[in-house]
Design a protein around this motif. Sequence first.
Motif, short mmCIF file in Angstrom:
data_model
loop_
_atom_site.label_atom_id
_atom_site.label_comp_id
_atom_site.label_asym_id
_atom_site.label_seq_id
_atom_site.Cartn_x
_atom_site.Cartn_y
_atom_site.Cartn_z
N UNK A 61 -13.31 87.00 43.51
CA UNK A 61 -14.47 86.91 42.05
C UNK A 61 -15.39 85.82 42.25
N UNK A 62 -16.58 86.01 42.17
CA UNK A 62 -17.98 85.50 41.92
C UNK A 62 -17.88 84.16 40.84
N UNK A 98 4.91 87.80 41.18
CA UNK A 98 4.39 88.10 40.30
C UNK A 98 3.11 87.93 40.71
N UNK A 99 2.09 87.12 41.09
CA UNK A 99 0.18 87.64 41.17
C UNK A 99 0.59 89.46 41.44
N UNK A 139 -14.72 88.87 37.99
CA UNK A 139 -13.83 89.51 39.05
C UNK A 139 -14.28 90.63 39.75
N UNK A 140 -14.83 90.95 40.68
CA UNK A 140 -15.53 91.77 41.01
C UNK A 140 -14.62 92.81 41.77
N UNK A 141 -13.83 92.67 42.30
CA UNK A 141 -13.27 94.00 43.48
C UNK A 141 -11.97 93.45 43.71
N UNK A 142 -11.31 94.61 43.96
CA UNK A 142 -10.14 94.02 44.52
C UNK A 142 -9.23 94.56 46.05
N UNK A 149 -11.18 83.98 45.33
CA UNK A 149 -10.20 84.57 46.16
C UNK A 149 -8.91 84.45 45.07
N UNK A 150 -7.95 85.15 44.60
CA UNK A 150 -6.52 85.13 44.44
C UNK A 150 -6.05 86.09 45.47
#
Length: 197
Positions: A98-99, A71-72, A157-160, A63-64
């Motif tokens: 994220x996977x 900024x992120x 990156x899969x989704x947010x 994860x982010x």
Amino acid sequence: MTLITDSISRAADTTSPLLSALSERWSPRGFDPTAVIDETTLTTILEAARWAPSASNIQPARFIVARRGTASFAKVHEGLMGFNKAWADSASILIVNIAHLPIDETRENPWARYDLGQAVAHLTIQAQEEGLYTHQLGGIDAATIAASFGLTADLAVVSVTALGVLGDVDALSPELYAREIAPRTRKPLAELLLAND
């Protein structure tokens, strides 16, 4: 402040009783643009994701976590597409899901995205239990987000997930308001069961 839930129930009309965190979970777009989620609660939500089931305990979910005003957050927001950009900036946090794809140097994990989905589902239900709301976003430019954070090719990156507190209904645009009050629907359970002997 008046919340959408003050005038309309967003609870699912289920055919069987569910846990309240499941039946009351819905995906708002009207978040409070001033709300801050405390770090203890955020850690609890992420801990729920960490303890989701994982095939062979490989744990491919990454994860982010981007807090509004950082900024992120701006980088993640830049990677959103279409109407998502118009409302997601009011969320307290945007989480990039994220996977991590490899099992080792020679094999890709065929369950990486599935396990990430389970982790995000656990995160979502824990957030609901904590009195917060989530909205899953598939309308993203995954390549833009990956490049913004310098992610390697083995991190997909899969989704947010937008995470936040419900906002004042009076601050919603007519378009957002219409989406917030739209009836919640699901296909009948029988339509989902391909076999049920």
